[in-house]
Enzyme design. Structure first.
Site, PDB file in Angstrom:
ATOM      1  CE  LYS A  54      22.894 -24.978 -12.170  1.00 58.30           C
ATOM      2  NZ  LYS A  54      24.037 -25.576 -12.848  1.00 58.30           N
ATOM      3  CD  GLN A  98      25.223 -25.859 -16.352  1.00 59.09           C
ATOM      4  OE1 GLN A  98      24.898 -25.109 -15.442  1.00 59.09           O
ATOM      5  NE2 GLN A  98      25.067 -27.166 -16.281  1.00 59.09           N
ATOM      6  CG  ASP A 121      29.488 -26.149  -9.627  1.00 55.01           C
ATOM      7  OD1 ASP A 121      28.385 -26.447  -9.137  1.00 55.01           O
ATOM      8  OD2 ASP A 121      29.678 -25.949 -10.845  1.00 55.01           O
TER       9      ASP A 121
END
Ligand code: NAD
Length: 296
Positions: A54, A98, A121
């Protein structure tokens, strides 16, 4: 019939190129560099690889990439304090923590602490609620990528019958919301569904997000259907000690029946990171009061 292969890798590469172009324009025209902060708690090997990819993809698109690494025994309060600092940091437009998090940390509390405007997200209840009622929202990356591929393959989705297998907050539920918003007739199947093969056979669009290797068999698929396989399952490989990655759909069988299908790997996976970058650009523009460039 052999299904058309939906090449997620090529699709994602093209999307990332458009994102890099949009980032360069934002920089030139508005002095805006979108910034993404990724937070990793602990050293889970898979998470470490995801976070690295990422960061690299963010940097390659010309954005500011910040990676915050915390030890596995970090108390929840410390992580919440970091999220608070990132919420206030004007260089950061997107925050991703994460998952999974270590057991001493409540993931819901962490998601709730992220500024919804920076929630790239799309997991915050405010964004989930906005998506559910049809307001502009940050949309979870994996379903967003699936929708882009479906629109590319099928064009207009209106009126089509769609089955989503799986009802998680990360994939299944938002996927179903997006298909409803696109005027599909949507069924959601899950672990308590009585006749999964029968439900599959009715679907023109089949999205599998279960986490069970090759659960969906070829003879469950409606001839000509478009199959999006979100599953990522490691199973023992041909050689001892080796593993291989398979989806939730028995690929070879399904390919002989479907009209189009995503492979695993190389289908949905690459689109997820590209959509994270797209969400960061969207978030940066909204925060800067700038029109969001068309990226899809
Ligand atoms: P999850 O475990 O949170 O949800 C799985 C869902 O499948 C549940 O809603 C459950 O009801 C349903 N289910 C379980 N067994 C079933 C059965 N036998 N029949 C029908 N439904 C059943 O998983 P998730 O986070 O939604 O992820 C699903 C899969 O997608 C996993 O393989 C995951 O690794 C993968 N995934 C891939 C990406 C990507 O970028 N490619 C992103 C996220 C998740």
């Amino acid at each position: 019939m052999t299904a058309r292969l939906i090449d997620g890798k090529a699709f994602a590469a093209a999307l990332r190129e458009r994102i890099a172009g949009a980032v360069a324009t934002l920089n030139r025209a508005h002095g805006l560099q979108p910034g993404l902060a990724v937070v990793l708690v602990g050293e889970d090997p898979a998470s470490t690889i995801y976070v690295r990819s990422k960061g690299e993809a963010t940097h390659a698109a010309g954005m500011l990439s910040v990676t915050e690494r915390l030890p596995a025994d970090t108390p929840e309060a410390e992580l919440l304090a970091l999220v608070g600092r990132l919420n206030r940091d004007p260089r950061i437009h997107g925050i991703l923590v994460q998952m999974p998090l270590p057991p001493q940390i409540n993931a819901n509390a962490v998601i709730a602490a992220i500024d919804p405007a920076k929630d790239v997200d799309g997991f915050h209840v405010e964004n989930a609620g906005r998506l559910a009622v049809g307001l502009p929202a940050m949309v979870p990356c994996t379903p967003l990528g699936c929708m882009m591929m479906l629109r590319d393959v099928l064009g207009e989705l209106r009126g089509r019958s769609a089955l989503v297998i799986g009802r998680s907050n990360i994939v299944g539920r938002p996927m179903a919301q997006l298909l409803v918003a696109a005027d599909c007739t949507v069924t959601v199947a899950h672990s308590r569904t009585r006749d999964l093969p029968g439900e599959c056979r009715r679907a023109e669009i089949l999205v599998a997000a279960v986490g069970r290797p090759e659960l969906v068999r070829g003879d469950w698929i409606r001839p000509g259907a478009t199959v999006i396989d979100v599953g990522m399952n490691r199973i023992p490989g041909d050689q001892p000690g080796k593993t291989r990655l398979v989806g939730d759909v028995a690929f070879a069988e399904a390919r002989a029946v479907a009209g189009a299908i995503t492979p695993v790997p190389g289908g949905v996976g690459p689109m997820t990171i590209a959509c994270l970058l797209a969400n960061t650009v969207t978030a940066a523009c909204r925060q800067g009061g700038i029109a969001v460039p068309a990226l899809a």
